[in-house]
Scaffold this active site. Sequence first.
Site, PDB file in Angstrom:
ATOM      1  N   THR A   1       0.658  -1.332   0.133  1.00 18.80           N
ATOM      2  CA  THR A   1      -0.305  -0.097  -0.274  1.00 18.80           C
ATOM      3  C   THR A   1       0.445   0.885  -0.102  1.00 18.80           C
ATOM      4  O   THR A   1       1.938   1.008   0.991  1.00 18.80           O
ATOM      5  CB  THR A   1      -0.991  -0.283   1.288  1.00 18.80           C
ATOM      6  OG1 THR A   1      -1.769  -1.276   1.244  1.00 18.80           O
ATOM      7  CG2 THR A   1      -2.093   0.870   1.082  1.00 18.80           C
TER       8      THR A   1
ATOM      9  N   SER B   1      -9.070  -0.422   5.521  1.00 19.26           N
ATOM     10  CA  SER B   1      -8.271   0.233   6.158  1.00 19.26           C
ATOM     11  C   SER B   1      -8.101   1.586   5.942  1.00 19.26           C
ATOM     12  O   SER B   1      -7.420   2.466   7.179  1.00 19.26           O
ATOM     13  CB  SER B   1      -7.750  -0.675   7.037  1.00 19.26           C
ATOM     14  OG  SER B   1      -8.094  -1.826   8.196  1.00 19.26           O
TER      15      SER B   1
ATOM     16  N   GLY C   1      -0.701   0.128   5.727  1.00 15.66           N
ATOM     17  CA  GLY C   1       0.599  -0.513   7.148  1.00 15.66           C
ATOM     18  C   GLY C   1      -1.015  -1.396   7.581  1.00 15.66           C
ATOM     19  O   GLY C   1      -1.458  -1.989   8.793  1.00 15.66           O
TER      20      GLY C   1
HETATM   21  O1  DON Z   1      -6.828  -1.820   1.988  1.00 18.54           O
HETATM   22  C1  DON Z   1      -7.023  -2.187   3.541  1.00 18.54           C
HETATM   23  O2  DON Z   1      -6.568  -2.344   4.421  1.00 18.54           O
HETATM   24  C2  DON Z   1      -5.671  -3.094   2.614  1.00 18.54           C
HETATM   25  N1  DON Z   1      -5.255  -3.640   1.301  1.00 18.54           N
HETATM   26  C3  DON Z   1      -3.863  -2.667   3.175  1.00 18.54           C
HETATM   27  C4  DON Z   1      -2.961  -2.664   2.739  1.00 18.54           C
HETATM   28  C5  DON Z   1      -1.382  -2.890   3.569  1.00 18.54           C
HETATM   29  O3  DON Z   1      -1.839  -1.323   3.639  1.00 18.54           O
HETATM   30  C6  DON Z   1      -0.538  -2.592   3.532  1.00 18.54           C
HETATM   31  N2  DON Z   1       0.714  -2.490   3.919  1.00 18.54           N
HETATM   32  N3  DON Z   1       1.296  -3.243   4.879  1.00 18.54           N
END
Ligand code: DON
Length: 394
Positions: free
Chosen positions: A206, A278, A297
């Site tokens: 992300t 999130s 995160g």
């Molecule tokens: O949208 C979400 O909540 C997840 N796909 C986010 C994943 C994420 O932040 C990975 N990073 N470290």
Amino acid sequence: MYARLQAGVRYNVVRMQKSPEAVARFLVNGAAPEIGAVIRQPELAQTLELLASGGGDAFYHGAFATKLVDGVRRAGGIWTEADLRNYKVIERAPLIGSYRGARIVTAPPPSSGGVVMLDTLNILAGYDLAAAAPAMRTHLLVEAMRLAYRDRAEYLGDPDFVSVPVEQLTNPLYAAGQRAAIRPDRATPSAVLRPISTLGGDGVTTTHFSVIDRDGNRVAATVSVNLWFGSGWVAPGTGVFLNDTMDDFSVASGVPNAFQLVGADANAVGPGKRALSSMTPTFVETDKGLLIIGTPGGSTIISMVTQGVLGWLGGQSADEVVAARRIHHQYLPDRLMYEPEALSKEDLQALKAMGYELQEWSTRGNMQVITWDYPTGLVRAAADPRGFGIGLVY
Ligand code: DON
């Protein structure tokens, strides 16, 4: 190849080994390349040129879409061209709330970020956090997060498919009821909260950008393929890694996703549904200034952004906000996580005595912050020292 990216390749190397295109572009002898190695992605370059000239339509329709779908189907997937053709980006009104006079503009469902953060802040608004001793401040923050993340697991999902009680969950009166259940002297075990309902019928990563221009136009954008390199699989000829955002759905009752999040029917898998996120891109406005904030995160995004908002409202600079040591609690697992130095030895002891299970942890944070101080006109940009972004003002 830089160290963090190398760690990302290692994290997903087993999955990437199943994708010949990922192997060709990102692995050397089946393993992560050395630091400094140059990665060339000519197929992705072509795809980006196509996007630049043809926009989203060139991706979701026509020859490129056919290439994506054929690749997925040859690898055993079930995509159809209609899936891509029918996909639409939806513009949604942001959630707007307030905390002690500050206006907070943040992400609506299908992200859970805004709802959970606003509920956490609404609960906290009933306390004088600045006057509380550090262990008490942590206790109150964690109890508020526990309650807000519990409701995330129960109620949040794609608002086009399930009715998400956003107004109730972000209402200060609802938060007042939650606050009344917080004991000042004890951790509330998550197990004594009303359990979430069971699912009927029986989870690079992300990136966040914060941007502002000279006219005050601003962007807080968090985008995600979920885990490092998403599914680790590249559709042949496209250079495009497919995401693994399916992990953001609840797959079965009590089964946690990659971020240990559990969920209920509201976030069950379904055709055409968007998974619960999130991501919490946020603006905070007061009469003295503006904060633009967000981070990757997974489940910890919401608690990190919440602590960033509280830190800035408490007087921290952009650099201090991104560097501040953080804590995290997400209802289940019932565990208070803390970065080294986030809590003193005495505070850790006090929290243990209140009943907390404690776990030292290092965040996946990569927070990007812009602050604008109205009285001085000063704009600052700061990137998380744990990550690899940069903040620039020019
Ligand atoms: O949208 C979400 O909540 C997840 N796909 C986010 C994943 C994420 O932040 C990975 N990073 N470290």
